[in-house]
Design a protein around this motif. Structure first.
Motif: not given
Lengths: 181, 440
Positions: A22-23, A32, A37, A72-73, A75, A97, A102-103, A106, A159-162, B320-321, B324, B373, B382
């Protein structure tokens, strides 16, 4: 009994390029893998700056102690910082994750806050105007990203959260058993 | 300081119009286009004068251009090249990345919005039906006398009954949260984001990084301009009401479910975080309170406001999400089109929905991020879900409503909306309009 995906270790070979990827907003989204990731950025250290880069290890670790949730953002699972070839080359590897594309903004903002960009200033080719030129920063990261050709996960795609949820559950369960004594 | 005498009013004030019409225009030649821009430029609402006379004005005009439009008007190659990639490529070319796939694919878009000859849009707001018609008649007359500029399509927007509050076809109260721009003398309501630096929405000003990003060239074209992302979204009102009835027994329970999808109560806009069990009309209308909440501390698990609800995806209110959040804002303008479907009436198949322009300085960082997103990424928090209203719902995604002891999962959420059009526009300043009109 049902076998969960995370119970079977898995490896995936990754082609150098794949037109089906995907672009994203800034380029292809790297897939993934069982190891989630990630990125691996490799660049030359500017001659004479090796000690400065190494010193940032301590600086950044201290900075994160003050605000442990800063990243944290993104992941993240892990970040690895490596100097090699007699400290002439630098590798920055992250496992996380979310997909980087996308980020991206950030990440740039967080790199700035956590001082990562300041380390990057010691790398050959890093745009001097990175503070005002986010596209140039993104271009540097993409140009120095080296894709894996194989990735392995002992507990694929978790994932780290899991992981944190599972550990919290374990702790809560232990606490429950204690209370029942 | 914002140059209010050069910025179009569109993103800075919301006139008290009850009717609007969008015109999507095409030029046969550079000359015909320039002449048209020149004729309209002086009629375009300037921020300063509209702010001063918004109460007495009867109509407001806004003018914006696609990349193909700037090209057609004869902006030189080097200048065109200096515009951002997202704008140059246009929304349809980036639809897959945005998540506008499946039934939302540009093949299904209307109003000739993907026509490569779409060059400009005119947004006309009017206080009365008569005033709107007067403006349209004048414009039609001008077009007759000056051939070479054609109307590809138009879209009429009208407020929906009941008229005592602004809402869309599903009945949700709208316009509760909007960014505030520094220096405009407006104090954000408690719990809202601090005022944004002007550069988040207008070119030629410092943004939230404290610096001014590089401008598209020449500066006389880009200064005081903004980008607009246009989206036309059909609302399937019958399907939405059927969904509520199928998943909740009583009217109160249906209202509760509708609130859970949005994160606010439908009629009042009161946030679920502050009144999780029952609508609170007074709270909803109290500007001091209706944004004064967060999620991370007040409702971390989403028992009040589901993590996947529309307002919690589009405005995460949690460092945390995102660190920015102040760089992901858009100023929404637009309204509803199509006939009102009265409560209890069967679905009539009419085309109705919302048609919105999202204003920002960076289409990719602001608008595209929100859509690709926060609306359409199943990995958001998630959840394995998409936004219940604006996400592409192909029937394979669920909606989780956290609840003790066990969460409620709505399996295979249906699509309540379909994207029916979209395009990127550049909204120039007033001097830039004259620059375009005078190109040789």
């Amino acid at each position: 009994m049902k076998t969960h995906e995370w119970e079977t270790p898995k490896a995936v070979a990754i082609p150098k390029e794949n037109k089906e990827w995907e672009m994203g907003r800034y380029g292809p989204i790297w897939p993934k893998t069982p190891a989630c990731y990630g990125f691996t950025i490799i660049a030359d250290v500017k001659p004479g700056r090796e000690a400065i880069v190494r010193q940032y290890g301590t600086t950044i670790a201290e900075a994160l102690k003050g605000s442990p949730d800063l990243l944290a953002p993104l992941k993240l699972h892990y970040l690895r910082w490596v100097l090699f070839d007699n400290d002439t080359k630098f590798m920055y590897q992250g496992i996380f994750d979310t997909d980087f594309d996308k980020y991206t903004e950030d990440a740039v903002a967080l790199f700035t806050l956590s001082g990562v960009n300041t380390v990057f200033e010691n790398l050959v080719g890093f745009p001097e105007d990175w503070k005002t030129n986010t596209p140039a920063f993104i271009k540097f990261v993409r140009e120095h990203q080296c894709n894996s050709f194989l990735e392995y996960g002992e507990y694929p795609y978790v994932s780290a959260d899991e992981i944190k949820k599972a550990l919290r559950l374990k702790a809560a369960f232990s606490e429950m058993l204690d209370q029942m004594q | 300081m914002l140059e209010l005498d050069d910025i179009q009013h569109y993103l800075l004030c919301r006139p008290r119009a009850i009717i609007a019409q969008y015109f999507f225009m095409s030029f046969d030649s550079a000359d015909s286009g320039r002449k048209w821009v020149g004729a309209l430029a002086d009629k375009v609402g300037v921020a300063k004068s509209v702010l001063e006379a918004a109460e007495t004005d009867l109509r407001w005009i806004t003018l914006a251009f696609t990349y193909n439009g700037l090209k057609k008007l004869g902006v030189d190659e080097a200048s065109l090249e200096s515009f951002p990639d997202a704008y140059k490529q246009g929304m349809a070319a980036r639809a897959r990345m945005l998540g506008f796939t499946d039934y939302n694919h540009p093949d299904n878009w209307e109003d000739k919005i993907t026509d490569p000859n779409l060059h400009a849009t005119v947004i006309l707001f009017a206080r009365t039906q008569e005033e709107k018609q007067r403006c349209i008649d004048l414009h039609d007359q001008w077009l007759k006398e000056n051939p070479g500029v054609n109307t590809l399509s138009t879209l009429v927007l009208e407020a929906l009954p009941p008229y005592d509050y602004v809402h869309e076809h599903f009945g949700y109260r709208d316009r509760i949260t909007t960014p505030v721009i520094e220096g405009m003398g407006i104090t954000p309501s408690p719990g809202s984001m601090p005022p944004s630096k002007a550069g988040e929405f207008f070119l030629g000003y410092n943004d939230e990084t404290g610096t001014m990003p590089a401008l598209p060239q020449p500066v006389e074209l880009s200064k005081n301009g903004s980008f607009l992302a246009y989206v036309k979204m059909k609302e399937h009102v019958g399907a939405f009401r059927d969904f509520l009835k199928a998943n909740a027994a009583t009217e109160d329970e249906q209202e509760f479910l509708a609130a859970k999808l949005m994160g606010r109560w439908r009629k009042s806009g009161a946030p679920l975080v502050l009144c999780p069990e029952k609508d609170d009309h007074e709270l909803g209308w109290d500007e001091k309170r209706n944004n004064n909440f967060d999620f991370a501390n007040m409702d971390p698990k989403g028992y009040a406001c589901p993590v996947g609800s529309h307002i919690r995806r589009m405005n995460v209110r949690d460092n945390k999400v995102s660190q920015i959040m102040n760089r992901r804002l858009i100023i929404r303008r637009g309204g509803t089109y199509g006939p009102h479907l009265p409560e209890g009436a069967p679905e009539d198949g009419a085309n109705r929905g919302i048609a919105v322009f999202a204003g920002c300085a960076d289409i990719s960082r602001q608008f595209e991020f929100l859509v690709s997103v926060w609306a359409n990424d199943p990995e958001f928090a998630e959840l394995g879900e998409r936004d219940p209203f604006i996400g592409t719902q192909d029937g394979t995604f669920n909606m989780t409503i956290p609840k003790r002891p066990l969460k409620k999962t709505i399996k295979g959420l249906p699509a309540f909306t379909s994207v029916k059009g979209g395009a990127y526009f550049f909204l120039p300043g007033i001097k830039a309009l004259h620059y375009l009109a005078s190109l040789k």
